[in-house]
Design an enzyme around this catalytic site. Sequence first.
Site, PDB file in Angstrom:
ATOM      1  N   SER A 111       0.798  -1.230   0.000  1.00  0.00           N
ATOM      2  CA  SER A 111       0.000   0.000   0.000  1.00  0.00           C
ATOM      3  C   SER A 111       0.831   1.281   0.000  1.00  0.00           C
ATOM      4  CB  SER A 111      -0.936   0.024   1.207  1.00  0.00           C
ATOM      5  OG  SER A 111      -2.077  -0.718   0.926  1.00  0.00           O
ATOM      6  N   LYS A 143       0.437   3.475  -2.937  1.00  0.00           N
ATOM      7  CA  LYS A 143      -0.783   4.260  -3.198  1.00  0.00           C
ATOM      8  C   LYS A 143      -0.546   5.768  -3.315  1.00  0.00           C
ATOM      9  CE  LYS A 143      -3.799   0.760  -1.107  1.00  0.00           C
ATOM     10  NZ  LYS A 143      -4.515   0.344   0.121  1.00  0.00           N
ATOM     11  N   TYR A 166      -3.338  -3.352 -10.308  1.00  0.00           N
ATOM     12  CA  TYR A 166      -3.160  -2.793  -8.963  1.00  0.00           C
ATOM     13  C   TYR A 166      -2.324  -3.739  -8.096  1.00  0.00           C
ATOM     14  CZ  TYR A 166      -4.331  -2.282  -4.052  1.00  0.00           C
ATOM     15  OH  TYR A 166      -4.241  -2.204  -2.696  1.00  0.00           O
ATOM     16  N   TYR A 224      -4.504   3.775   7.602  1.00  0.00           N
ATOM     17  CA  TYR A 224      -5.728   2.961   7.715  1.00  0.00           C
ATOM     18  C   TYR A 224      -6.659   3.583   8.746  1.00  0.00           C
ATOM     19  CZ  TYR A 224      -2.608  -0.330   5.380  1.00  0.00           C
ATOM     20  OH  TYR A 224      -1.728  -0.908   4.535  1.00  0.00           O
TER      21      TYR A 224
HETATM   22  N1  GLU Z   1      -1.890  -5.524  -2.032  1.00  0.00           N
HETATM   23  C1  GLU Z   1      -2.508  -5.354  -0.753  1.00  0.00           C
HETATM   24  C2  GLU Z   1      -4.018  -5.358  -0.882  1.00  0.00           C
HETATM   25  O1  GLU Z   1      -4.531  -4.707  -1.728  1.00  0.00           O
HETATM   26  C3  GLU Z   1      -2.032  -4.084  -0.154  1.00  0.00           C
HETATM   27  C4  GLU Z   1      -2.722  -3.788   1.138  1.00  0.00           C
HETATM   28  C5  GLU Z   1      -1.877  -2.989   2.074  1.00  0.00           C
HETATM   29  O2  GLU Z   1      -0.653  -2.946   1.965  1.00  0.00           O
HETATM   30  O3  GLU Z   1      -2.482  -2.400   2.936  1.00  0.00           O
HETATM   31  O4  GLU Z   1      -4.710  -6.032  -0.170  1.00  0.00           O
END
Ligand code: GLU
Length: 424
Positions: free
Chosen positions: A64, A67, A189, A241
Site C-alpha cells: 500500500s 498508493k 493494482y 488505515y
Molecule cells: N496488495 C494489498 C491489498 O490490496 C495491499 C494492502 C496494504 O498494503 O495495505 O490487499
Amino acid sequence: MKTPVPDYLQHVLSACDANQKGQLANYIPELAQANPNRLALALATIDGTIYAAGDADVEFTIQSMSKPFAYALAIQTHGLQAVLEKVGVEPSGEAFNQISLDAEHAIPKNPMINSGAITTHSLLPYKKTVSRAEHLRRFLSELAGRELKFDEQVYASEVATAFRNRSIGYMLRTVGVLDQDPEDIVDGYIRQCAILVTVKDLARIASVFANGGVDARTGKRVLERSIVRQVLSVMMSCGMYDAAGDWLTSVGIPAKSGVAGGILGILPAQVGIAVFSPKLDTHGNSVRGVEIFERLSQDMGLHLMEGTPSAQTIVQSRYVVGECIVYELRGVLQFTESEMLLRILQDEAKGKAPILLDLTHLTLIHDVGARMLFEGVKRLKEDGHVLKVVDTERILSDVQIKGHKRCVVDQPLAQVLASYTASP
Ligand code: GLU
C-alpha cells in the site's frame, strides 16, 4: 569526527528489537512466509543524504505504500480536478479493504484505501505496450535512483487469492467509477503493490516529496509542489488505515504503511523516513514500525504540529554606510518572517536615503515572502527612498522578480555600496 546519526538510528532499532508482538499478513500466502525478525530503518535528508540501520538492503514489496505515488502520478497525468471526480479525500475510518463508497458522491472515499487505490490505478498512464503498473515502476525507479523490480511470486500469490479486491473492482465497475475491465485493473493494482523496495529506496523517494518535488541529487523537479501538497495532505488524514487519528496525534508525520511491514513517512522540508518490520497490528500497520516512528518523532521533535519556530532574526543587522541604509536578511522568508520584516521597515523614517535589502544570506524565499518584500519596497519608495534589492545569489525566481526587475541587482553588496558612496 563521525556524525552520530547512524548510531542514533541503530540505538532506536535496538530499543525496539525485543518487541515481538503482531502477526504476519496472512491473507496473501507469500507474505505469510516472510522472515518476522527483519528490522530496518532509513532516513534521507532533503539534500539526498541517506542514513540507514539494520536490514536496510533487504527488499520487500511496497504494497500500500505505492498508493500515494500512484495518486501523484494520476494527478500529474490527468490534473487534480479529474482525479477528484473519481476519488475523494475524506478519511474513511474503515478497514483498508472495506467494500464501500462515499454515500454522498458514490465514489471511493480516498486514494489510500483499496477502493480508491484501485480506481487511482485505472488513472495511471497507459499504453498498449507499457502497462499502468510498469509506468509506476519506472516513476518510482527514477525517484529511487535505481531500477526497481516486481516480485513475481508475491504478485502471483496475491492474484490467486484476491477475491476481496476483485469484489471491490466489480463493485466499482457496477457503479461506473471504473469504466474498464475490473479484472485488468485489479490485476494491475496487485502488480503495482508487488514492486520491490528497500527502506533506503523508500526514504530516498520520500525525501524528494519532502523537498517539495525536486530531486536534490539531480536538481530535477519531478512533481509540481501543488501535487506534493495534495498527496501529503491525503497521507496525513488517511494514510494509516483506521488508525489515522492515533498516528496524527502520537507521530504527526504524513505516512503510509503497507501489509508487507513497511511504513514510509514524509516530513515536509525535513526528511523522508522508512521502516520495515513484517509483523502487523490489528489495523495492518507494522508494530515495530509504529514504535520506531513514535520514538523518532519524539526524540527528534518531528511532529508536524510542533511547527518550525520562525527565525526571530530575519533582519540579521541594520547598518549605515555613507548615506546608505543596509538591511542584511537571514534565514527563510515566509509569511511570518515577511510580516516581521515589514514591521521593522515601517519604523524607517521618510527620506531620500538609499535602502539596500541584502538577500545574500537568505536560504529560501517563498512566493508570499517575495510579494511582501516587493510591497515593502514599493511603500518605502513612496516615502521617498531609493530602493535596491541585492540578490547576489539569485535566490529570487524569475516569476518572483517579474515586474520588479529594475530594483533588483545581482552584484555583491560591496559593489552596490561602492556605486553609491564613490565620490563624484
Ligand atoms: N496488495 C494489498 C491489498 O490490496 C495491499 C494492502 C496494504 O498494503 O495495505 O490487499
